[in-house]
Design an enzyme around this catalytic site. Structure first.
Site, PDB file in Angstrom:
ATOM      1  N   GLU A   1      -0.580 -12.489  -1.311  1.00  0.00           N
ATOM      2  CA  GLU A   1      -2.215 -12.263  -1.897  1.00  0.00           C
ATOM      3  C   GLU A   1      -2.594 -13.508  -2.681  1.00  0.00           C
ATOM      4  OE1 GLU A   1      -3.430  -8.861  -3.809  1.00  0.00           O
ATOM      5  OE2 GLU A   1      -2.404  -7.580  -2.257  1.00  0.00           O
TER       6      GLU A   1
ATOM      7  N   SER B   1       0.803  -1.054   0.016  1.00  0.00           N
ATOM      8  CA  SER B   1      -0.003  -0.014  -0.038  1.00  0.00           C
ATOM      9  C   SER B   1       0.851   1.169  -0.128  1.00  0.00           C
ATOM     10  CB  SER B   1      -0.886  -0.164   1.159  1.00  0.00           C
ATOM     11  OG  SER B   1      -0.243  -0.220   2.561  1.00  0.00           O
TER      12      SER B   1
ATOM     13  N   GLU C   1      -9.993  -9.146   3.555  1.00  0.00           N
ATOM     14  CA  GLU C   1     -10.120  -7.813   3.160  1.00  0.00           C
ATOM     15  C   GLU C   1     -11.561  -7.664   2.445  1.00  0.00           C
ATOM     16  OE1 GLU C   1      -8.101  -3.726   1.147  1.00  0.00           O
ATOM     17  OE2 GLU C   1      -6.907  -5.978   1.211  1.00  0.00           O
TER      18      GLU C   1
END
Length: 269
Positions: A120, A50, A186
């Site tokens: 991920e 991020s 998420e």
């Protein structure tokens, strides 16, 4: 607080779920924030990709490179945090092959100083997670809204509604079976996150996934009110530092221009 508490380890994170103690994780991208976040008492610090958006100003995380992640991880590691240090593996650092994934994850530990990596993906990445954990590198999974998949998802959209829910549960089970020590959920409905949390033996850490996860993670700049362009629904601002910082800079500019700074107090004789 960081000097007084004991070092948090991967087994400690696993034990926290068993003892029903909530896990706290926060991002940090540099040395000063790492010190502040660790002093606040978090259990884990995430050097998230991020940073591509929050730190570097890109529209998404896809442009972040291995070298950038290693650089920022090294900066955070120099703070010697008592929190366990987890780093995101950036886009295309683990998708090409298992061999390349293992090599890059090894670099993040060896060169960056991370103690765990975050990957991920669900069923599609379970073989990678299994390979990385087999060489004794702890892996945190990440399913649901996975920012590296925004083009396939059509943007930052909530995942797991209706027919997607079963697939995300299967993703969670696959990540656990592959050897991950925890998993980030998420952008999924809170009811689905609660079901996954009850089903798994490893901790779930939520971001936009409701209150029933084993822990929570947020971006430090978001909770401090430093990202004025956007504020997702799941973010709670615990401070509004942007106007404080702007005011400090304004006063500096005014004092320099008026001759009020520097004074004798700030000068050498």
């Amino acid at each position: 607080m960081s000097d007084m508490r004991k070092k948090v380890t991967i087994p400690d994170i696993l034990k926290m779920k068993q003892e029903r103690r909530r896990i706290t994780m926060m991002t940090a991208y540099d040395y000063p924030f790492a010190r502040l976040v660790d002093s606040g008492g978090v259990d884990a610090i995430l050097v998230g990709d991020s940073l591509g958006v929050v730190f570097s100003g890109h529209d998404n995380t896809l442009s972040v490179t291995m070298d950038e992640m290693i650089y920022h991880t090294r900066a955070v590691a120099r703070a010697k945090p008592q929190a366990v240090l987890v780093t995101d593996m950036p886009f295309m650092s683990y998708q090409v092959s298992v061999e390349e994934a293992c090599r890059n994850c090894g670099r993040m530990i060896q060169e960056g100083g991370a103690q765990a990596v975050k990957i991920e993906g669900g069923m599609n990445m379970s073989h990678v997670i299994r390979a990385v954990t087999s060489i004794d590198i702890p892996v945190m999974g990440h399913i649901g809204l996975t920012p590296q998949s925004i083009h396939r998802m059509g943007g930052y959209r909530v995942q797991g509604r209706k027919e997607q829910a079963e697939r995300i549960m299967e993703d969670a089970l696959a990540v656990q079976a592959a050897g991950a020590f925890s998993i980030v959920l998420e952008g999924i409905p809170s009811s689905l996150a609660a079901s996954i949390t009850a089903e798994l033996s490893i901790p779930t850490i939520g971001i936009g996934a409701g209150p029933d996860c084993d822990g929570q993670v947020l971006v430090i700049h978001d909770i401090l009110g430093l990202c004025e362009k956007y504020s997702p629904k799941f973010v709670k601002r615990y401070a509004e530092l942007a106007p404080v910082i702007t005011d400090a800079v304004n006063r500096y500019v005014e004092e320099v221009r008026s001759g009020a700074f520097p004074t004798e107090e700030h000068s050498f004789n």
